[in-house]
Design a protein around this motif. Structure first.
Motif, PDB file in Angstrom:
ATOM      1  N   GLN A  61       0.844  -1.191   0.000  1.00 17.20           N
ATOM      2  CA  GLN A  61       0.000   0.000   0.000  1.00 17.20           C
ATOM      3  C   GLN A  61       0.882   1.245   0.000  1.00 17.20           C
ATOM      4  O   GLN A  61       2.010   1.222   0.475  1.00 17.20           O
ATOM      5  N   GLN A  62       0.346   2.316  -0.525  1.00 17.12           N
ATOM      6  CA  GLN A  62       1.089   3.563  -0.542  1.00 17.12           C
ATOM      7  C   GLN A  62       0.956   4.257   0.813  1.00 17.12           C
ATOM      8  O   GLN A  62      -0.105   4.254   1.423  1.00 17.12           O
ATOM      9  N   VAL A  63       2.051   4.849   1.272  1.00 18.96           N
ATOM     10  CA  VAL A  63       2.102   5.450   2.604  1.00 18.96           C
ATOM     11  C   VAL A  63       1.920   6.961   2.497  1.00 18.96           C
ATOM     12  O   VAL A  63       2.568   7.624   1.686  1.00 18.96           O
ATOM     13  N   ILE A  64       1.054   7.497   3.337  1.00 18.77           N
ATOM     14  CA  ILE A  64       0.717   8.918   3.315  1.00 18.77           C
ATOM     15  C   ILE A  64       1.658   9.701   4.239  1.00 18.77           C
ATOM     16  O   ILE A  64       2.005   9.245   5.327  1.00 18.77           O
ATOM     17  N   ASP A  65       2.021  10.891   3.790  1.00 23.12           N
ATOM     18  CA  ASP A  65       2.852  11.796   4.590  1.00 23.12           C
ATOM     19  C   ASP A  65       1.950  12.545   5.574  1.00 23.12           C
ATOM     20  O   ASP A  65       1.549  13.683   5.348  1.00 23.12           O
ATOM     21  N   THR A  66       1.654  11.896   6.687  1.00 22.99           N
ATOM     22  CA  THR A  66       0.735  12.450   7.678  1.00 22.99           C
ATOM     23  C   THR A  66       1.227  13.793   8.212  1.00 22.99           C
ATOM     24  O   THR A  66       0.444  14.737   8.395  1.00 22.99           O
ATOM     25  N   ALA A  67       2.516  13.889   8.472  1.00 19.14           N
ATOM     26  CA  ALA A  67       3.074  15.109   9.062  1.00 19.14           C
ATOM     27  C   ALA A  67       2.889  16.308   8.135  1.00 19.14           C
ATOM     28  O   ALA A  67       2.617  17.422   8.601  1.00 19.14           O
TER      29      ALA A  67
END
Length: 213
Positions: free
Chosen positions: A126-132
């Motif tokens: 899965q693609q990881v989101i840049d939460t910060a």
């Protein structure tokens, strides 16, 4: 959100042989938030590892292990790891900010996905989101832009203001160099998302003061 969420320190981020600190949430709180945010597209939660670079460390490569993550719309992981900043803590005090988070996330995924997807070396499923980064953008909108935008009378006033403060992010790099263009779908839809988020802020303030919305 009735249940109070407390952020906790996380000390497992290694970047350039340095130990960096961040904030996360407990597994119990992650599960509660998952249930609360199913209406926005959160499917489940996992404990996951990933390696890449993001706004968390100002785009320096790092590896993180064993962090709570949401599965979002079956395609993405949203890691619950944050910078230790006041804007992070506001996410758990002002509950409207999470609805705003998903509004902003959906805009980026549709129009500028490379801005919010971390280039991961190990996470392939899965693609990881840049939460910060998204939380930083929310801080810009909710705490920096909400008051002036709420007082504009027309698009021209916003365009003049935006030439100075560059809220609308039309560039592809971290530095924003392109002007707002009212003929571009990307710019107009981002402004619509910004206005929707600002409305959420003021609706929450009115409800807090006892007004019926």
């Amino acid at each position: 959100m009735v249940h109070k969420i407390d952020t906790i320190e996380h000390h497992k981020i290694i970047s350039d042989f340095r130990l960096l600190s961040g904030l996360t949430v407990s597994i119990e709180d992650c599960a509660k938030l998952t249930k609360a945010f199913q209406k926005y597209g959160v499917d489940d939660y996992y404990i996951s590892d990933y390696e890449g670079n993001s706004y968390l460390t100002r785009y320096v490569d790092y590896y993180i292990d064993g962090i709570p993550c949401w599965e979002y719309k079956k395609q993405y992981l949203i890691p619950l790891i944050f910078r230790d900043m006041p804007d992070t803590k506001k996410m758990f005090h002002d509950t409207y900010r999470w609805e705003a988070f998903f509004i902003l996330l959906d805009w980026y995924l549709k129009y500028n996905p490379e801005k919010v997807i971390i280039k991961c070396k190990k996470q392939k499923k899965q693609q990881v989101i840049d939460t910060a980064f998204l939380i930083f953008r929310l801080w810009e909108i909710c705490d920096g832009a909400a008051f002036p935008i709420a007082n504009f009378n027309n698009l021209s006033e916003f365009e003049q203001w935006n030439q100075i403060f560059h809220l609308i992010d039309t560039g592809k790099s971290f530095r924003r160099t392109k002007e707002f263009d009212a003929t571009r779908v990307e710019d107009l839809t981002q402004l619509e998302a910004v206005i929707a988020i600002i409305k959420l802020k003021y609706q929450a303030l009115l409800q807090k003061q006892g007004y019926q919305i």
